[in-house]
Design a protein around this motif. Structure first.
Motif, mmCIF file in Angstrom:
data_model
loop_
_atom_site.group_PDB
_atom_site.id
_atom_site.type_symbol
_atom_site.label_atom_id
_atom_site.label_comp_id
_atom_site.label_asym_id
_atom_site.label_seq_id
_atom_site.Cartn_x
_atom_site.Cartn_y
_atom_site.Cartn_z
ATOM 1 N N LEU A 167 16.907 30.295 -20.185
ATOM 2 C CA LEU A 167 17.669 31.442 -19.728
ATOM 3 C C LEU A 167 18.742 30.996 -18.755
ATOM 4 O O LEU A 167 18.573 30.050 -18.019
ATOM 5 C CB LEU A 167 16.750 32.449 -19.037
ATOM 6 C CG LEU A 167 15.701 33.126 -19.903
ATOM 7 C CD1 LEU A 167 14.818 34.014 -19.041
ATOM 8 C CD2 LEU A 167 16.306 33.904 -21.018
ATOM 9 N N VAL A 168 19.833 31.719 -18.763
ATOM 10 C CA VAL A 168 20.939 31.449 -17.850
ATOM 11 C C VAL A 168 20.869 32.497 -16.747
ATOM 12 O O VAL A 168 21.131 33.675 -16.973
ATOM 13 C CB VAL A 168 22.290 31.499 -18.586
ATOM 14 C CG1 VAL A 168 23.426 31.242 -17.616
ATOM 15 C CG2 VAL A 168 22.316 30.500 -19.724
ATOM 16 N N SER A 169 20.487 32.078 -15.564
ATOM 17 C CA SER A 169 20.249 32.993 -14.460
ATOM 18 C C SER A 169 21.449 33.850 -14.059
ATOM 19 O O SER A 169 21.296 35.053 -13.907
ATOM 20 C CB SER A 169 19.724 32.219 -13.255
ATOM 21 O OG SER A 169 19.423 33.092 -12.206
ATOM 22 N N PRO A 170 22.649 33.323 -13.881
ATOM 23 C CA PRO A 170 23.742 34.192 -13.430
ATOM 24 C C PRO A 170 24.118 35.275 -14.440
ATOM 25 O O PRO A 170 24.659 36.304 -14.073
ATOM 26 C CB PRO A 170 24.921 33.238 -13.229
ATOM 27 C CG PRO A 170 24.368 31.874 -13.288
ATOM 28 C CD PRO A 170 23.045 31.941 -13.977
ATOM 29 N N GLU A 171 23.834 35.056 -15.727
ATOM 30 C CA GLU A 171 24.193 36.028 -16.753
ATOM 31 C C GLU A 171 23.084 37.047 -17.021
ATOM 32 O O GLU A 171 23.273 37.958 -17.815
ATOM 33 C CB GLU A 171 24.569 35.301 -18.042
ATOM 34 C CG GLU A 171 25.812 34.446 -17.888
ATOM 35 C CD GLU A 171 26.144 33.687 -19.148
ATOM 36 O OE1 GLU A 171 25.783 34.140 -20.240
ATOM 37 O OE2 GLU A 171 26.791 32.638 -19.030
ATOM 38 N N THR A 172 21.946 36.910 -16.379
ATOM 39 C CA THR A 172 20.850 37.848 -16.538
ATOM 40 C C THR A 172 21.157 39.091 -15.718
ATOM 41 O O THR A 172 21.633 39.006 -14.593
ATOM 42 C CB THR A 172 19.524 37.209 -16.071
ATOM 43 O OG1 THR A 172 19.275 36.062 -16.879
ATOM 44 C CG2 THR A 172 18.371 38.159 -16.183
ATOM 45 N N SER A 173 20.884 40.274 -16.309
ATOM 46 C CA SER A 173 21.174 41.519 -15.596
ATOM 47 C C SER A 173 19.995 42.478 -15.691
ATOM 48 O O SER A 173 19.200 42.412 -16.621
ATOM 49 C CB SER A 173 22.423 42.186 -16.181
ATOM 50 O OG SER A 173 22.197 42.540 -17.524
ATOM 51 N N ALA B 71 16.509 48.407 -18.269
ATOM 52 C CA ALA B 71 17.068 47.477 -19.253
ATOM 53 C C ALA B 71 17.281 46.139 -18.588
ATOM 54 O O ALA B 71 17.780 46.060 -17.470
ATOM 55 C CB ALA B 71 18.391 48.017 -19.789
ATOM 56 N N ILE B 72 16.885 45.083 -19.297
ATOM 57 C CA ILE B 72 17.045 43.731 -18.797
ATOM 58 C C ILE B 72 17.881 42.972 -19.816
ATOM 59 O O ILE B 72 17.532 42.918 -20.994
ATOM 60 C CB ILE B 72 15.690 43.035 -18.596
ATOM 61 C CG1 ILE B 72 14.850 43.823 -17.597
ATOM 62 C CG2 ILE B 72 15.882 41.600 -18.147
ATOM 63 C CD1 ILE B 72 13.427 43.345 -17.479
ATOM 64 N N GLY B 73 19.001 42.427 -19.380
ATOM 65 C CA GLY B 73 19.856 41.617 -20.243
ATOM 66 C C GLY B 73 19.577 40.158 -20.002
ATOM 67 O O GLY B 73 19.607 39.691 -18.864
ATOM 68 N N LEU B 74 19.272 39.423 -21.054
ATOM 69 C CA LEU B 74 18.963 38.001 -20.945
ATOM 70 C C LEU B 74 20.005 37.193 -21.700
ATOM 71 O O LEU B 74 20.519 37.637 -22.723
ATOM 72 C CB LEU B 74 17.578 37.713 -21.531
ATOM 73 C CG LEU B 74 16.410 38.484 -20.925
ATOM 74 C CD1 LEU B 74 15.136 38.189 -21.695
ATOM 75 C CD2 LEU B 74 16.248 38.141 -19.459
ATOM 76 N N ALA B 75 20.310 36.009 -21.222
ATOM 77 C CA ALA B 75 21.252 35.112 -21.894
ATOM 78 C C ALA B 75 20.592 33.753 -22.060
ATOM 79 O O ALA B 75 19.956 33.248 -21.139
ATOM 80 C CB ALA B 75 22.527 34.988 -21.080
ATOM 81 N N LYS B 76 20.740 33.180 -23.247
ATOM 82 C CA LYS B 76 20.170 31.864 -23.514
ATOM 83 C C LYS B 76 20.987 30.780 -22.832
ATOM 84 O O LYS B 76 22.192 30.905 -22.668
ATOM 85 C CB LYS B 76 20.170 31.584 -25.012
ATOM 86 C CG LYS B 76 19.109 32.317 -25.763
ATOM 87 C CD LYS B 76 19.104 31.814 -27.187
ATOM 88 C CE LYS B 76 17.929 32.375 -27.925
ATOM 89 N NZ LYS B 76 17.827 31.806 -29.259
#
Length: 91
Positions: free
Chosen positions: A1-7, A16-21
């Motif tokens: 996961l990419v922490s700064p892009e997680t919302s 709602a949780i947005g996750l980025a690889k």
């Protein structure tokens, strides 16, 4: 996961949780787990042809079915997935 892009977005009746690889991670996610703590996690599958096929194979043909029965089973294709519907073709 990419922490700064997680919302995270929370309202009175929804979260709602947005996750980025991470850049090195490829391919679709198959499943995710959620819960109040690590000892009580629930697993959910993302909608994909493989997951739908596996689910329907388990429902339509229990573990006592032979491999040839599974191979000659229906062809399942996920055509469209939106927030309020999923379109699946079964041949």
């Amino acid at each position: 996961l990419v922490s700064p892009e997680t919302s995270v977005s929370v309202s009175a009746h929804n979260a709602a949780i947005g996750l980025a690889k991470a850049p090195g991670s490829t391919g679709p996610w198959e499943k995710f787990c959620f819960g109040l703590d690590a000892s009580a996690l629930q697993e959910r599958l993302f909608v994909s042809e493989e997951n739908v096929d596996g689910f329907l194979s388990a429902v339509l043909c229990p573990s006592s079915c032979s491999q040839s029965a599974l191979e000659s089973g229906p062809l399942i294709e996920v055509l469209d997935v939106t927030e309020d519907r999923i379109q699946i073709s079964l041949k």
